[in-house]
Design a protein around this motif. Structure first.
Motif, PDB file in Angstrom:
ATOM      1  N   HIS A 111      -3.660   1.398  -6.271  1.00  0.00           N
ATOM      2  CA  HIS A 111      -2.707   0.296  -6.095  1.00  0.00           C
ATOM      3  C   HIS A 111      -2.542  -0.003  -4.604  1.00  0.00           C
ATOM      4  CE1 HIS A 111      -0.548   0.256 -10.180  1.00  0.00           C
ATOM      5  NE2 HIS A 111      -1.449   1.223 -10.284  1.00  0.00           N
ATOM      6  N   ARG A 112      -1.806  -1.075  -4.307  1.00  0.00           N
ATOM      7  CA  ARG A 112      -1.392  -1.415  -2.928  1.00  0.00           C
ATOM      8  C   ARG A 112      -0.201  -2.363  -3.038  1.00  0.00           C
ATOM      9  NH1 ARG A 112      -2.168  -6.563  -4.567  1.00  0.00           N
ATOM     10  NH2 ARG A 112      -4.300  -6.858  -5.298  1.00  0.00           N
ATOM     11  N   HIS A 113       0.174  -2.996  -1.924  1.00  0.00           N
ATOM     12  CA  HIS A 113       1.409  -3.778  -1.956  1.00  0.00           C
ATOM     13  C   HIS A 113       1.205  -5.183  -2.507  1.00  0.00           C
ATOM     14  CE1 HIS A 113       0.314  -6.032   1.688  1.00  0.00           C
ATOM     15  NE2 HIS A 113       0.105  -4.893   2.330  1.00  0.00           N
ATOM     16  N   LEU A 114       2.330  -5.781  -2.899  1.00  0.00           N
ATOM     17  CA  LEU A 114       2.362  -7.164  -3.362  1.00  0.00           C
ATOM     18  C   LEU A 114       1.888  -8.110  -2.270  1.00  0.00           C
ATOM     19  CD1 LEU A 114       5.871  -7.068  -5.057  1.00  0.00           C
ATOM     20  CD2 LEU A 114       3.770  -7.726  -6.254  1.00  0.00           C
ATOM     21  N   SER A 151      -8.310  -1.555   2.247  1.00  0.00           N
ATOM     22  CA  SER A 151      -8.029  -0.140   1.988  1.00  0.00           C
ATOM     23  C   SER A 151      -8.284   0.209   0.533  1.00  0.00           C
ATOM     24  CB  SER A 151      -6.567   0.173   2.335  1.00  0.00           C
ATOM     25  OG  SER A 151      -6.286  -0.079   3.677  1.00  0.00           O
ATOM     26  N   GLN A 152      -7.695  -0.584  -0.340  1.00  0.00           N
ATOM     27  CA  GLN A 152      -7.785  -0.335  -1.778  1.00  0.00           C
ATOM     28  C   GLN A 152      -9.229  -0.421  -2.274  1.00  0.00           C
ATOM     29  OE1 GLN A 152      -6.362  -3.583  -4.185  1.00  0.00           O
ATOM     30  NE2 GLN A 152      -5.629  -2.227  -5.806  1.00  0.00           N
ATOM     31  N   ILE A 153      -9.904  -1.502  -1.923  1.00  0.00           N
ATOM     32  CA  ILE A 153     -11.261  -1.732  -2.427  1.00  0.00           C
ATOM     33  C   ILE A 153     -12.256  -0.801  -1.743  1.00  0.00           C
ATOM     34  CG2 ILE A 153     -13.105  -3.443  -2.603  1.00  0.00           C
ATOM     35  CD1 ILE A 153     -10.856  -5.576  -2.879  1.00  0.00           C
ATOM     36  N   GLY A 154     -12.075  -0.590  -0.441  1.00  0.00           N
ATOM     37  CA  GLY A 154     -12.967   0.314   0.276  1.00  0.00           C
ATOM     38  C   GLY A 154     -12.880   1.731  -0.243  1.00  0.00           C
ATOM     39  N   VAL A 175       1.427   1.053   1.472  1.00  0.00           N
ATOM     40  CA  VAL A 175       2.836   0.812   1.164  1.00  0.00           C
ATOM     41  C   VAL A 175       3.445   2.098   0.620  1.00  0.00           C
ATOM     42  CG1 VAL A 175       2.383   0.004  -1.205  1.00  0.00           C
ATOM     43  CG2 VAL A 175       4.456  -0.734  -0.021  1.00  0.00           C
ATOM     44  N   ALA A 176       4.751   2.304   0.931  1.00  0.00           N
ATOM     45  CA  ALA A 176       5.386   3.556   0.514  1.00  0.00           C
ATOM     46  C   ALA A 176       6.708   3.343  -0.207  1.00  0.00           C
ATOM     47  CB  ALA A 176       5.609   4.456   1.740  1.00  0.00           C
ATOM     48  N   VAL A 219       5.331  -2.369  -4.249  1.00  0.00           N
ATOM     49  CA  VAL A 219       4.070  -1.995  -4.893  1.00  0.00           C
ATOM     50  C   VAL A 219       3.679  -3.053  -5.926  1.00  0.00           C
ATOM     51  CG1 VAL A 219       2.848  -0.263  -6.254  1.00  0.00           C
ATOM     52  CG2 VAL A 219       4.543   0.457  -4.557  1.00  0.00           C
ATOM     53  N   SER A 220       2.441  -3.471  -5.888  1.00  0.00           N
ATOM     54  CA  SER A 220       1.950  -4.430  -6.872  1.00  0.00           C
ATOM     55  C   SER A 220       1.552  -3.702  -8.145  1.00  0.00           C
ATOM     56  CB  SER A 220       0.745  -5.191  -6.308  1.00  0.00           C
ATOM     57  OG  SER A 220       0.332  -6.192  -7.210  1.00  0.00           O
TER      58      SER A 220
END
Length: 311
Positions: free
Chosen positions: A18-21, A30-33, A81-82, A87-88
């Motif tokens: 996951h990552r942020h909205l 970051s997410q895809i890599g 994101v923390a 969070v999306s």
């Protein structure tokens, strides 16, 4: 904690990232890599990326559509994101275990498995470091995504507290085959409509005592049929690079009547003001979510006071 994360990556057969909205380039890079690097290492594992799509950054790649059932025995890794409300896709709460990889100056209200390095200009930079330190090979497609994350969050290598390391990491990604031309071609080309939109906002911002700011009520999206971030973050640049402007701010009202503040500075540290209003981020690039326009005026006045204390 880092060792524990990589032990869990080894252990789980299903990993969901996951990552942020309203993702920016670093969130997606970051997410895809990370996902591509894990898929290269573990071709038999189920590895997914989820979240809202971005038209502006669609060139990074598409999200997966998965059933809730996938989370039952899954490891979730949340990038860039923390805090819960950003969070999306809140299905991360269904996962068996959750880890966070971040680079912002924020505590987490999600979990204790919070891996953070605030010296990194981009989460993609930190993830690249973590992968290499733990013996992972970074394939070309993963290197391209991670390079794109670094480029966008560093403002094309303008920002960062430790640019020596940033350049080293970026150089390694290029050596692994990162397609830098693909990233820059997609970032640097814009439509005629986008250029006209920039011209509109260039003539709209206000300026007081070294501080420039935009106030965008939600009806602006009736005139410009674009994504929220295209105005909230995208129009920050119209105030940057002007000698008289030390700090520039963009306040944009969303569909829930929250006002998203994005704050940038050339040299004056500004993150403490973001924290004062419940936000956070980096020393010179940060933000906060505000409840009303009166609070916006308070924030602007705080920044004006800060900018003029520097004399």
């Amino acid at each position: 904690m880092i060792k524990k994360l990589f032990e869990k990556i080894e252990e789980y057969n299903t990993i969901i990232i996951h990552r942020h909205l309203r993702p920016d380039g670093d969130a997606l890079g970051s997410q895809i890599g990370l996902a591509k690097a894990l898929k290269y290492r573990y071709p038999n594992k189920e590895i997914y990326i989820v979240g809202d799509e971005s038209k502006k950054y669609a060139f990074f790649g598409k999200m997966d559509e998965i059933e809730d059932e996938k989370y039952k025995n899954a490891l979730v890794i949340i990038c860039d994101v923390a805090v819960q409300f950003m969070v999306s896709d809140d299905r991360y709460k269904l996962a068996k275990e959750v880890f966070i990889i971040d680079h912002h100056k924020n505590d987490s209200d999600i979990c204790q498995n919070h891996i953070v390095d605030t010296s990194r200009v981009a989460c993609a930079e930190f993830i690249t470091y973590l992968l290499l330190e733990n013996g992972y090979t970074i394939p070309e497609d993963a290197a391209t995504s991670l390079f794109g994350g670094i480029v966008t969050d560093s403002g094309r290598f303008l920002f960062g507290d430790n640019l020596e390391d940033t350049f080293k990491i970026a150089s390694l990604l290029v050596s692994f085959g990162a397609d830098t031309k693909y990233i820059y071609n997609n970032l640097n080309v814009e439509s005629l409509a986008d250029r006209k939109m920039k011209n509109y906002f260039s003539n709209k911002f206000e300026f007081k005592n070294k501080v420039a700011f935009l106030k965008n009520k939600k009806d602006v999206f009736e005139s410009f049929k674009v994504e929220f971030n295209d105005i909230s973050r995208g129009m920050l640049g119209v105030m940057a690079g002007i000698s008289e402007i030390e700090i520039w701010l963009n306040f944009t009202e969303d569909e829930n009547d929250n006002i998203i503040g994005e704050f940038r500075s050339r040299e004056i540290p500004i993150v403490d003001i973001a924290k004062k209003y419940g936000g956070g981020g980096h020393l010179l690039a940060c933000g906060a979510t505000l409840k009303n326009w009166e609070m916006v005026d308070d924030v602007i006045n705080d920044f004006i006071q800060l900018a003029n204390m520097e004399d």
